[in-house]
Write a protein that holds these residues in place. Structure first.
Motif, PDB file in Angstrom:
ATOM      1  N   ASP A  26     151.077 -71.116 -19.460  1.00  0.00           N
ATOM      2  CA  ASP A  26     149.886 -70.955 -20.294  1.00  0.00           C
ATOM      3  C   ASP A  26     148.638 -70.775 -19.414  1.00  0.00           C
ATOM      4  O   ASP A  26     147.794 -69.931 -19.692  1.00  0.00           O
ATOM      5  CB  ASP A  26     149.726 -72.167 -21.213  1.00  0.00           C
ATOM      6  CG  ASP A  26     148.498 -72.032 -22.104  1.00  0.00           C
ATOM      7  OD1 ASP A  26     148.487 -71.118 -22.956  1.00  0.00           O
ATOM      8  OD2 ASP A  26     147.530 -72.791 -21.922  1.00  0.00           O
ATOM      9  N   VAL A  27     148.547 -71.574 -18.347  1.00  0.00           N
ATOM     10  CA  VAL A  27     147.395 -71.468 -17.437  1.00  0.00           C
ATOM     11  C   VAL A  27     147.394 -70.101 -16.743  1.00  0.00           C
ATOM     12  O   VAL A  27     146.341 -69.494 -16.545  1.00  0.00           O
ATOM     13  CB  VAL A  27     147.409 -72.627 -16.409  1.00  0.00           C
ATOM     14  CG1 VAL A  27     146.378 -72.391 -15.310  1.00  0.00           C
ATOM     15  CG2 VAL A  27     147.135 -73.946 -17.116  1.00  0.00           C
ATOM     16  N   ALA A  28     148.594 -69.602 -16.381  1.00  0.00           N
ATOM     17  CA  ALA A  28     148.684 -68.292 -15.725  1.00  0.00           C
ATOM     18  C   ALA A  28     148.134 -67.208 -16.657  1.00  0.00           C
ATOM     19  O   ALA A  28     147.475 -66.269 -16.204  1.00  0.00           O
ATOM     20  CB  ALA A  28     150.137 -67.993 -15.349  1.00  0.00           C
ATOM     21  N   GLU A  29     148.399 -67.343 -17.959  1.00  0.00           N
ATOM     22  CA  GLU A  29     147.934 -66.329 -18.912  1.00  0.00           C
ATOM     23  C   GLU A  29     146.480 -66.518 -19.301  1.00  0.00           C
ATOM     24  O   GLU A  29     145.735 -65.552 -19.432  1.00  0.00           O
ATOM     25  CB  GLU A  29     148.786 -66.376 -20.184  1.00  0.00           C
ATOM     26  CG  GLU A  29     150.059 -65.582 -20.086  1.00  0.00           C
ATOM     27  CD  GLU A  29     150.899 -65.715 -21.352  1.00  0.00           C
ATOM     28  OE1 GLU A  29     150.355 -65.483 -22.459  1.00  0.00           O
ATOM     29  OE2 GLU A  29     152.084 -66.071 -21.227  1.00  0.00           O
ATOM     30  N   ASN A  30     146.075 -67.768 -19.535  1.00  0.00           N
ATOM     31  CA  ASN A  30     144.782 -68.020 -20.174  1.00  0.00           C
ATOM     32  C   ASN A  30     143.792 -68.807 -19.332  1.00  0.00           C
ATOM     33  O   ASN A  30     142.687 -69.087 -19.788  1.00  0.00           O
ATOM     34  CB  ASN A  30     144.999 -68.779 -21.493  1.00  0.00           C
ATOM     35  CG  ASN A  30     146.017 -68.080 -22.378  1.00  0.00           C
ATOM     36  OD1 ASN A  30     145.867 -66.899 -22.659  1.00  0.00           O
ATOM     37  ND2 ASN A  30     147.064 -68.785 -22.776  1.00  0.00           N
ATOM     38  N   GLY A  31     144.185 -69.217 -18.125  1.00  0.00           N
ATOM     39  CA  GLY A  31     143.293 -70.043 -17.309  1.00  0.00           C
ATOM     40  C   GLY A  31     143.361 -71.510 -17.718  1.00  0.00           C
ATOM     41  O   GLY A  31     144.005 -71.863 -18.715  1.00  0.00           O
ATOM     42  N   LEU A  32     142.688 -72.359 -16.975  1.00  0.00           N
ATOM     43  CA  LEU A  32     142.676 -73.795 -17.269  1.00  0.00           C
ATOM     44  C   LEU A  32     141.735 -74.066 -18.435  1.00  0.00           C
ATOM     45  O   LEU A  32     140.571 -73.677 -18.389  1.00  0.00           O
ATOM     46  CB  LEU A  32     142.167 -74.578 -16.053  1.00  0.00           C
ATOM     47  CG  LEU A  32     143.166 -74.908 -14.956  1.00  0.00           C
ATOM     48  CD1 LEU A  32     142.423 -75.449 -13.740  1.00  0.00           C
ATOM     49  CD2 LEU A  32     144.194 -75.930 -15.427  1.00  0.00           C
ATOM     50  N   PRO A  33     142.225 -74.749 -19.469  1.00  0.00           N
ATOM     51  CA  PRO A  33     141.328 -75.068 -20.582  1.00  0.00           C
ATOM     52  C   PRO A  33     140.441 -76.267 -20.267  1.00  0.00           C
ATOM     53  O   PRO A  33     140.910 -77.274 -19.729  1.00  0.00           O
ATOM     54  CB  PRO A  33     142.285 -75.396 -21.737  1.00  0.00           C
ATOM     55  CG  PRO A  33     143.571 -75.772 -21.085  1.00  0.00           C
ATOM     56  CD  PRO A  33     143.605 -75.163 -19.713  1.00  0.00           C
ATOM     57  N   GLY A  34     139.169 -76.165 -20.586  1.00  0.00           N
ATOM     58  CA  GLY A  34     138.255 -77.305 -20.495  1.00  0.00           C
ATOM     59  C   GLY A  34     138.264 -77.985 -19.150  1.00  0.00           C
ATOM     60  O   GLY A  34     138.194 -77.345 -18.106  1.00  0.00           O
ATOM     61  N   ALA A  35     138.395 -79.301 -19.197  1.00  0.00           N
ATOM     62  CA  ALA A  35     138.346 -80.103 -17.962  1.00  0.00           C
ATOM     63  C   ALA A  35     139.723 -80.275 -17.328  1.00  0.00           C
ATOM     64  O   ALA A  35     139.865 -80.951 -16.321  1.00  0.00           O
ATOM     65  CB  ALA A  35     137.749 -81.482 -18.277  1.00  0.00           C
ATOM     66  N   HIS A  36     140.738 -79.692 -17.940  1.00  0.00           N
ATOM     67  CA  HIS A  36     142.096 -79.876 -17.437  1.00  0.00           C
ATOM     68  C   HIS A  36     142.217 -79.403 -15.992  1.00  0.00           C
ATOM     69  O   HIS A  36     141.682 -78.362 -15.619  1.00  0.00           O
ATOM     70  CB  HIS A  36     143.116 -79.111 -18.290  1.00  0.00           C
ATOM     71  CG  HIS A  36     143.357 -79.729 -19.619  1.00  0.00           C
ATOM     72  ND1 HIS A  36     144.162 -80.827 -19.793  1.00  0.00           N
ATOM     73  CD2 HIS A  36     142.874 -79.410 -20.843  1.00  0.00           C
ATOM     74  CE1 HIS A  36     144.184 -81.152 -21.076  1.00  0.00           C
ATOM     75  NE2 HIS A  36     143.404 -80.305 -21.739  1.00  0.00           N
ATOM     76  N   HIS A  37     142.898 -80.184 -15.171  1.00  0.00           N
ATOM     77  CA  HIS A  37     143.251 -79.763 -13.815  1.00  0.00           C
ATOM     78  C   HIS A  37     144.449 -80.587 -13.371  1.00  0.00           C
ATOM     79  O   HIS A  37     144.779 -81.585 -14.006  1.00  0.00           O
ATOM     80  CB  HIS A  37     142.079 -79.905 -12.842  1.00  0.00           C
ATOM     81  CG  HIS A  37     141.521 -81.292 -12.744  1.00  0.00           C
ATOM     82  ND1 HIS A  37     140.785 -81.866 -13.758  1.00  0.00           N
ATOM     83  CD2 HIS A  37     141.585 -82.215 -11.757  1.00  0.00           C
ATOM     84  CE1 HIS A  37     140.414 -83.095 -13.391  1.00  0.00           C
ATOM     85  NE2 HIS A  37     140.894 -83.325 -12.188  1.00  0.00           N
ATOM     86  N   PHE A  38     145.114 -80.137 -12.325  1.00  0.00           N
ATOM     87  CA  PHE A  38     146.396 -80.738 -11.971  1.00  0.00           C
ATOM     88  C   PHE A  38     146.437 -81.191 -10.521  1.00  0.00           C
ATOM     89  O   PHE A  38     145.949 -80.500  -9.631  1.00  0.00           O
ATOM     90  CB  PHE A  38     147.544 -79.729 -12.170  1.00  0.00           C
ATOM     91  CG  PHE A  38     147.496 -79.015 -13.492  1.00  0.00           C
ATOM     92  CD1 PHE A  38     147.394 -79.723 -14.680  1.00  0.00           C
ATOM     93  CD2 PHE A  38     147.536 -77.631 -13.547  1.00  0.00           C
ATOM     94  CE1 PHE A  38     147.335 -79.067 -15.902  1.00  0.00           C
ATOM     95  CE2 PHE A  38     147.472 -76.956 -14.758  1.00  0.00           C
ATOM     96  CZ  PHE A  38     147.370 -77.680 -15.936  1.00  0.00           C
ATOM     97  N   PHE A  39     147.032 -82.354 -10.327  1.00  0.00           N
ATOM     98  CA  PHE A  39     147.442 -82.806  -9.003  1.00  0.00           C
ATOM     99  C   PHE A  39     148.955 -82.645  -8.982  1.00  0.00           C
ATOM    100  O   PHE A  39     149.645 -83.264  -9.795  1.00  0.00           O
ATOM    101  CB  PHE A  39     147.137 -84.292  -8.796  1.00  0.00           C
ATOM    102  CG  PHE A  39     145.687 -84.626  -8.642  1.00  0.00           C
ATOM    103  CD1 PHE A  39     145.187 -85.018  -7.401  1.00  0.00           C
ATOM    104  CD2 PHE A  39     144.824 -84.597  -9.724  1.00  0.00           C
ATOM    105  CE1 PHE A  39     143.847 -85.355  -7.252  1.00  0.00           C
ATOM    106  CE2 PHE A  39     143.484 -84.929  -9.581  1.00  0.00           C
ATOM    107  CZ  PHE A  39     142.996 -85.308  -8.341  1.00  0.00           C
TER     108      PHE A  39
END
Length: 168
Positions: free
Chosen positions: A29-42
């Motif tokens: 989903d992130v690959a298609e639409n980018g990171l939503p809002g404040a979401h980020h991943f470790f």
């Protein structure tokens, strides 16, 4: 219908498969639409995994595992059935890497306090398989990171955090 006692349900492996599938869906989903809002991943992964592709200087620096942060700057995220490739920036050095889902040890989204931890056989400190309690998520380093962010106006590059900062 007879019961077959030698067969048993392997909840641990089923759980890991479900967790990998969840990570695949999130990253797709992130690959298609980018990171939503404040979401980020470790994302912490095993740099020794045979299918990991990593710049030599990074695997030299992180001979066991490494945590990457997908937040402000990442490019060309490409998700496949078995893993994902992404370009991250390490102090103005963009590096392409490939991380198979099997190599992932922890996946945390601090913005919503969501964390997954894959238990490995050599983790004898705790037997249960599967989903990490919220206590396992790196709550402290995340808070420190937020404090650090307040002081800086420019978005930070992908940073590398050692897994030790996640351990209690």
């Amino acid at each position: 219908m007879g019961t077959n006692m030698s067969r048993s349900i392997d909840y641990g492996n089923l759980m890991h498969d479900a967790m990998r599938s969840l990570i695949r869906q999130v990253l797709s989903d992130v690959a298609e639409n980018g990171l939503p809002g404040a979401h980020h991943f470790f994302i912490t992964f095993d740099t020794m995994h045979p299918e990991v592709e990593l710049a030599d200087w990074l695997s030299d620096r992180f001979p066991e595992d490494m945590t990457v942060v997908m937040q402000h700057w990442f490019e060309d995220l490409d998700v496949t059935e078995d893993g994902f490739a992404v370009t991250l920036n390490f102090g103005d050095n963009p590096e392409r890497m490939y991380i198979p889902f099997d190599a992932i040890r922890t996946f945390v989204d601090p913005s919503v306090e969501f964390g997954l931890r894959f238990e490995t056989q050599d983790d004898d400190d705790d037997e249960e398989d599967g989903v990490a309690d919220i206590e396992d998520a790196p709550a402290r380093p995340v808070r420190e990171a937020r404090e650090a962010d307040k002081g800086k106006s420019a978005p930070k590059d992908a940073e590398v955090v050692s897994l030790d900062s996640f351990r209690k």
